[in-house]
Design a protein around this motif. Structure first.
Motif, mmCIF file in Angstrom:
data_model
loop_
_atom_site.group_PDB
_atom_site.id
_atom_site.type_symbol
_atom_site.label_atom_id
_atom_site.label_comp_id
_atom_site.label_asym_id
_atom_site.label_seq_id
_atom_site.Cartn_x
_atom_site.Cartn_y
_atom_site.Cartn_z
ATOM 1 N N ASN A 66 0.667 -1.258 0.057
ATOM 2 C CA ASN A 66 -0.045 -0.002 -0.060
ATOM 3 C C ASN A 66 0.842 1.196 0.062
ATOM 4 N N LEU A 67 0.456 2.137 -0.999
ATOM 5 C CA LEU A 67 1.487 3.424 -1.176
ATOM 6 C C LEU A 67 0.915 4.649 -0.680
ATOM 7 N N GLY A 68 -0.487 4.363 -0.156
ATOM 8 C CA GLY A 68 -1.197 5.911 0.460
ATOM 9 C C GLY A 68 -2.292 5.940 -0.311
ATOM 10 N N THR A 69 -2.722 7.083 -0.367
ATOM 11 C CA THR A 69 -3.817 7.588 -1.220
ATOM 12 C C THR A 69 -3.543 8.580 -2.149
ATOM 13 N N GLU A 70 -4.483 8.724 -3.042
ATOM 14 C CA GLU A 70 -4.362 9.906 -3.995
ATOM 15 C C GLU A 70 -5.673 10.082 -4.833
ATOM 16 N N GLU A 71 -6.128 11.445 -5.180
ATOM 17 C CA GLU A 71 -7.361 11.750 -5.601
ATOM 18 C C GLU A 71 -7.304 11.541 -7.141
ATOM 19 N N ILE A 72 -8.302 10.825 -7.984
ATOM 20 C CA ILE A 72 -8.485 10.934 -9.367
ATOM 21 C C ILE A 72 -9.996 11.304 -9.591
ATOM 22 N N LEU A 73 -9.989 12.247 -10.343
ATOM 23 C CA LEU A 73 -11.372 12.967 -10.609
ATOM 24 C C LEU A 73 -12.077 13.201 -9.354
ATOM 25 N N GLY A 74 -11.251 13.488 -8.494
ATOM 26 C CA GLY A 74 -12.103 13.930 -7.053
ATOM 27 C C GLY A 74 -12.509 12.760 -6.159
ATOM 28 N N TYR A 75 -12.268 11.499 -6.578
ATOM 29 C CA TYR A 75 -12.495 10.452 -5.846
ATOM 30 C C TYR A 75 -11.072 9.579 -4.953
ATOM 31 N N LYS A 76 -11.159 9.673 -3.650
ATOM 32 C CA LYS A 76 -10.003 9.137 -3.019
ATOM 33 C C LYS A 76 -9.656 7.784 -3.317
ATOM 34 N N CYS A 77 -8.681 7.480 -3.951
ATOM 35 C CA CYS A 77 -8.221 6.183 -4.146
ATOM 36 C C CYS A 77 -7.094 5.453 -3.377
ATOM 37 N N GLU A 78 -7.156 4.281 -3.031
ATOM 38 C CA GLU A 78 -5.966 3.718 -2.585
ATOM 39 C C GLU A 78 -4.841 3.411 -3.638
ATOM 40 N N VAL A 79 -3.797 3.646 -3.505
ATOM 41 C CA VAL A 79 -2.917 3.210 -4.345
ATOM 42 C C VAL A 79 -2.111 1.850 -3.923
ATOM 43 N N TRP A 80 -1.943 0.923 -4.809
ATOM 44 C CA TRP A 80 -1.176 -0.370 -4.510
ATOM 45 C C TRP A 80 -0.237 -0.818 -5.701
ATOM 46 N N GLN A 81 0.713 -1.465 -5.192
ATOM 47 C CA GLN A 81 1.990 -1.856 -5.990
ATOM 48 C C GLN A 81 2.169 -3.257 -5.934
ATOM 49 N N LEU A 82 1.985 -3.875 -7.163
ATOM 50 C CA LEU A 82 2.168 -5.360 -6.918
ATOM 51 C C LEU A 82 2.885 -5.713 -8.315
ATOM 52 N N GLY A 83 4.391 -6.078 -7.703
ATOM 53 C CA GLY A 83 5.444 -6.321 -8.776
ATOM 54 C C GLY A 83 5.797 -4.979 -9.250
ATOM 55 N N GLU A 84 5.574 -5.064 -10.538
ATOM 56 C CA GLU A 84 6.075 -3.722 -11.419
ATOM 57 C C GLU A 84 4.812 -2.801 -11.674
ATOM 58 N N ASP A 85 3.549 -3.527 -11.187
ATOM 59 C CA ASP A 85 2.332 -2.878 -11.479
ATOM 60 C C ASP A 85 1.915 -1.908 -10.455
ATOM 61 N N LYS A 86 1.226 -1.089 -10.746
ATOM 62 C CA LYS A 86 0.763 -0.151 -9.760
ATOM 63 C C LYS A 86 -0.734 -0.020 -10.069
ATOM 64 N N ILE A 87 -1.714 0.351 -9.191
ATOM 65 C CA ILE A 87 -3.240 0.255 -9.510
ATOM 66 C C ILE A 87 -3.867 1.355 -8.433
ATOM 67 N N TRP A 88 -4.849 2.334 -8.808
ATOM 68 C CA TRP A 88 -5.433 3.076 -7.894
ATOM 69 C C TRP A 88 -7.029 2.621 -7.935
ATOM 70 N N VAL A 89 -7.327 2.287 -6.695
ATOM 71 C CA VAL A 89 -8.654 1.787 -6.940
ATOM 72 C C VAL A 89 -9.760 2.683 -5.649
ATOM 73 N N TYR A 90 -10.743 2.946 -6.260
ATOM 74 C CA TYR A 90 -11.988 3.642 -5.278
ATOM 75 C C TYR A 90 -13.050 2.926 -5.058
ATOM 76 N N ASN A 91 -13.066 2.418 -3.600
ATOM 77 C CA ASN A 91 -14.092 1.420 -3.168
ATOM 78 C C ASN A 91 -13.922 0.076 -4.199
ATOM 79 N N THR A 92 -12.815 -0.338 -4.429
ATOM 80 C CA THR A 92 -12.655 -1.520 -5.205
ATOM 81 C C THR A 92 -12.842 -1.271 -6.686
ATOM 82 N N VAL A 93 -13.146 -0.117 -7.165
ATOM 83 C CA VAL A 93 -13.303 0.193 -8.722
ATOM 84 C C VAL A 93 -11.923 0.541 -9.005
ATOM 85 N N PRO A 94 -11.243 0.119 -10.129
ATOM 86 C CA PRO A 94 -9.895 0.797 -10.616
ATOM 87 C C PRO A 94 -10.035 2.002 -11.388
ATOM 88 N N LEU A 95 -9.378 3.019 -10.999
ATOM 89 C CA LEU A 95 -9.537 4.459 -11.600
ATOM 90 C C LEU A 95 -8.162 4.540 -12.633
#
Length: 229
Positions: A130-159
């Protein structure tokens, strides 16, 4: 590239069944993404661009993704469109080249986290950081890193997702997102192509993969024979 891509998609998924669990913590949503990318070590001007639309309702038990990609390699353009639909525990993928719809049981995709159930517990179980949080389109997303991939999710929806695979770096980021709305059934309609189980396409062993090299055929044959997790 189309047929090979579809075969690889189905062979590279994990073998953990998705049981009766909601895919998202939100009842419904529409997300429109922009896709950009490039090929590492490729010639100057080699690019990937495109768009993707995600529609879902019933917490993701009904979902449709419509992706359009333009890939430019050595000045040659190749356009590809992929539509995937999830209905409960079934995955349907449209192949516009062969005008067929492949059907298979939905499984967790260990090579592509964007396809998995994206709860905090699931990410921890997969070994993501877990890399913390970041806003995308005004939605607060959790930022995750898995291997070389990173994903930002809002309530489990990837943004947003940054992924690296087979020498390709690709960024997919939401440019529009709205949730908990009524979505018309025609958004989930597929073309009137025949439906075939994926087992009919990949066969039972080596020697049954069309239009691929002997090395690729051998690799996929070995993957199919590997014991399931």
């Amino acid at each position: 590239m189309g047929k090979i891509r579809y075969i690889l998609i189905f062979l590279l998924v994990g073998f953990v069944d998705l049981f009766a669990a909601n895919r998202y913590n939100i009842k419904s949503g529409i997300v429109e993404y922009e896709i950009i990318g490039n090929t590492e070590g490729g010639a100057k001007g080699d690019t990937i661009s495109g768009t993707s639309k995600l529609y879902f309702k019933d917490f993701g038990n009904l979902e449709l993704t419509d992706e359009r990609i333009i890939q430019t390699i050595m000045g040659e353009k190749e356009e590809e469109r992929t539509i995937s639909k999830i209905v409960n525990e079934k995955l349907l993928t449209v192949d516009f080249n062969d005008e067929v719809i492949y059907s298979q049981k939905l499984v967790l995709d260990e090579e592509n986290p964007i396809q998995n159930i994206k709860t905090y517990e699931a990410f921890i179980q997969m070994g993501a950081k877990n890399l913390g949080t970041e806003e995308i389109l005004g939605y607060k997303c959790e930022v995750w890193q898995l291997g070389e991939d990173k994903i930002w999710v809002y309530n489990t929806v990837p943004l947003k997702q940054v992924s690296q695979s087979l020498g390709i770096v690709q960024i997919q980021q939401a440019k529009f997102a709205v949730f908990n709305i009524d979505i018309k059934d025609d958004k989930f309609k597929l073309p009137s192509f025949p439906v075939k189980p994926i087992e009919e396409i990949i066969g039972d062993g080596e020697g049954e993969f069309p239009n691929i090299s002997p090395e690729q055929e051998k690799m996929m044959g070995e993957m199919m024979k590997a014991p399931k997790k």
